[in-house]
Design a protein around this motif. Structure first.
Motif, PDB file in Angstrom:
ATOM      1  N   ILE A   1       0.864  -0.593   0.196  1.00  0.00           N
ATOM      2  CA  ILE A   1      -0.015  -0.474  -0.052  1.00  0.00           C
ATOM      3  C   ILE A   1       1.027   1.106   0.063  1.00  0.00           C
ATOM      4  O   ILE A   1       2.089   1.612   0.418  1.00  0.00           O
ATOM      5  CB  ILE A   1      -0.637   0.035   1.510  1.00  0.00           C
ATOM      6  N   ARG A   2       0.436   2.278  -0.583  1.00  0.00           N
ATOM      7  CA  ARG A   2       1.711   3.383  -1.026  1.00  0.00           C
ATOM      8  C   ARG A   2      -0.138   4.690   0.045  1.00  0.00           C
ATOM      9  O   ARG A   2      -1.004   4.601  -1.012  1.00  0.00           O
ATOM     10  CB  ARG A   2       2.087   4.086  -1.732  1.00  0.00           C
TER      11      ARG A   2
ATOM     12  N   MET B   1       1.428  -7.413   3.379  1.00  0.00           N
ATOM     13  CA  MET B   1       1.591  -6.527   1.949  1.00  0.00           C
ATOM     14  C   MET B   1       2.448  -5.776   3.368  1.00  0.00           C
ATOM     15  O   MET B   1       2.816  -5.465   4.920  1.00  0.00           O
ATOM     16  CB  MET B   1       0.362  -5.242   2.002  1.00  0.00           C
ATOM     17  N   SER B   2       3.398  -4.412   2.262  1.00  0.00           N
ATOM     18  CA  SER B   2       4.471  -3.835   2.802  1.00  0.00           C
ATOM     19  C   SER B   2       3.581  -1.836   2.949  1.00  0.00           C
ATOM     20  O   SER B   2       2.758  -2.171   1.659  1.00  0.00           O
ATOM     21  CB  SER B   2       5.190  -3.496   2.549  1.00  0.00           C
ATOM     22  N   PHE B   3       4.739  -1.210   2.742  1.00  0.00           N
ATOM     23  CA  PHE B   3       4.239   0.039   2.928  1.00  0.00           C
ATOM     24  C   PHE B   3       5.158   0.669   2.183  1.00  0.00           C
ATOM     25  O   PHE B   3       6.383   1.017   2.737  1.00  0.00           O
ATOM     26  CB  PHE B   3       3.601   0.716   4.953  1.00  0.00           C
TER      27      PHE B   3
ATOM     28  N   ILE C   1       9.211   0.374   3.428  1.00  0.00           N
ATOM     29  CA  ILE C   1      10.153   0.703   1.618  1.00  0.00           C
ATOM     30  C   ILE C   1       9.961   2.508   1.212  1.00  0.00           C
ATOM     31  O   ILE C   1       8.876   2.278   1.213  1.00  0.00           O
ATOM     32  CB  ILE C   1       9.880   0.335  -0.074  1.00  0.00           C
ATOM     33  N   LEU C   2      11.356   3.038   1.240  1.00  0.00           N
ATOM     34  CA  LEU C   2      11.335   5.145   1.266  1.00  0.00           C
ATOM     35  C   LEU C   2      11.353   4.271  -0.567  1.00  0.00           C
ATOM     36  O   LEU C   2      12.894   4.570  -0.748  1.00  0.00           O
ATOM     37  CB  LEU C   2      12.759   5.036   2.595  1.00  0.00           C
ATOM     38  N   ASP C   3      10.735   5.476  -1.189  1.00  0.00           N
ATOM     39  CA  ASP C   3      10.660   5.741  -2.074  1.00  0.00           C
ATOM     40  C   ASP C   3      11.469   6.217  -3.037  1.00  0.00           C
ATOM     41  O   ASP C   3      11.806   7.922  -1.786  1.00  0.00           O
ATOM     42  CB  ASP C   3       9.037   6.516  -2.499  1.00  0.00           C
ATOM     43  N   HIS C   4      12.102   6.398  -3.491  1.00  0.00           N
ATOM     44  CA  HIS C   4      13.208   7.700  -4.767  1.00  0.00           C
ATOM     45  C   HIS C   4      14.224   8.154  -3.671  1.00  0.00           C
ATOM     46  O   HIS C   4      14.478   9.345  -4.061  1.00  0.00           O
ATOM     47  CB  HIS C   4      12.149   8.992  -4.432  1.00  0.00           C
TER      48      HIS C   4
ATOM     49  N   ILE D   1      11.494  -9.155  -1.311  1.00  0.00           N
ATOM     50  CA  ILE D   1      10.230  -7.624  -0.063  1.00  0.00           C
ATOM     51  C   ILE D   1       9.300  -7.697  -0.303  1.00  0.00           C
ATOM     52  O   ILE D   1       8.093  -7.968  -0.099  1.00  0.00           O
ATOM     53  CB  ILE D   1      11.873  -6.850  -0.061  1.00  0.00           C
ATOM     54  N   TYR D   2       9.239  -7.614  -1.353  1.00  0.00           N
ATOM     55  CA  TYR D   2       7.473  -7.203  -1.992  1.00  0.00           C
ATOM     56  C   TYR D   2       6.982  -9.194  -2.396  1.00  0.00           C
ATOM     57  O   TYR D   2       5.698  -9.011  -3.155  1.00  0.00           O
ATOM     58  CB  TYR D   2       6.965  -6.501  -3.383  1.00  0.00           C
TER      59      TYR D   2
END
Length: 273
Positions: free
Chosen positions: A103-104, A132-134, A159-162, A270-271
């Motif tokens: 989920i994001r 699920m992860s975030f 998961i920290l994006d970008h 991870i996913y």
């Protein structure tokens, strides 16, 4: 080297409403899966996870269901509203779709208190129950919001994006690295090497972005990084091909095993692909 793209946005304006795109005219047009694969496949990208595109809230479930039926989309990170009391009903619906990996909820430019409420935290703690992860997406000046949320949900994979969105065009370094080190101290978060080229300008070079990518890999370690295209946002100052080639150049001295971890092995683990 094969690649699993963990951050592909697909845009279908004929099906969904994207209110935010009115402020991004350069990419405010269709971005369909066929055109993506036309460029991506020759680059070694074999599969992709679709990242939600912040559609109008009533369309969140429909977007997720639609993209899961597209060519070589092996999973989705769906949108969601953990600030809502009935968030678990949304998780149940996403689970029933199958292949929803996480989920994001965009936190960038949102009120700081959004992710700090007890309702938000309690709902993020539910994610492991659903496998699920975030994904966390904030701007660099908002990175201080990240550690409290992660610490409050020790069983949830984040998961920290970008790369934390460093302001590369402005030369930001020390404030970003300091905040990123605080995030990396927490064991249940990995960093996504993506979005870098949305934070540059037209004069960017591989050597200009190299320190940022290398810092993330060094700080999080090869077992805690994944790669994402951020297509089509990447086209603001480059294109998918240039980003893939730049990443390959930056990690060219790493071992084959290390490169595999970045480009696909970690993502599969991870996913849960």
């Amino acid at each position: 080297m094969r690649i699993l793209d963990t951050h592909l946005h697909l845009i279908y304006p004929d099906r969904f409403s994207y209110p935010w795109l009115s402020g991004a005219p350069a990419i405010n047009k269709p971005w369909h899966v066929e055109s993506y694969w036309q460029e991506a496949a020759p680059l070694g990208i074999e599969a992709a996870l679709h990242m939600e595109v912040d559609v109008a809230e009533p369309q969140i479930a429909a977007e997720t269901e639609f993209v899961l039926g597209l060519d070589r989309i092996v999973g989705a990170i769906a949108n969601g509203r953990p600030e809502h009391a009935d968030f678990e009903r949304h998780l149940e619906r996403m689970r029933d779709l199958g292949k929803v990996k996480g989920i994001r909820r965009l936190l960038q430019f949102q009120p700081a208190e959004l992710s700090q409420t007890q309702t938000f935290v309690d709902n993020i703690r539910l994610l492991p129950r659903y496998g699920m992860s975030f994904d966390i997406c904030v701007k660099s000046h908002e990175l201080m919001l990240v550690p409290p949320l992660i610490r409050s949900c020790p069983e949830t994979q984040f998961i920290l994006d970008h790369c934390g969105n460093p302001k590369i065009a402005d030369g930001e370094w020390e404030s970003w690295t300091t905040r990123m080190e605080r995030v990396a101290e927490l064991p249940n978060v990995v960093c996504k090497v993506s979005g870098i080229l949305a934070n540059v300008d037209e004069t960017w070079t591989v050597d200009a972005i190299r320190p940022y990518v290398e810092f993330v890999i060094e700080t999080f370690g090869w077992d805690r990084v994944v790669w994402g295209s951020d297509n089509p946002v990447v086209t603001l100052f480059a294109d998918l091909t240039k980003w893939v080639n730049a990443t390959r150049e930056i990690v060219s001295d790493a071992s084959e095993t290390e490169q595999e971890k970045l480009f696909w092995r970690n993502a599969e683990r991870i996913y849960g692909v």
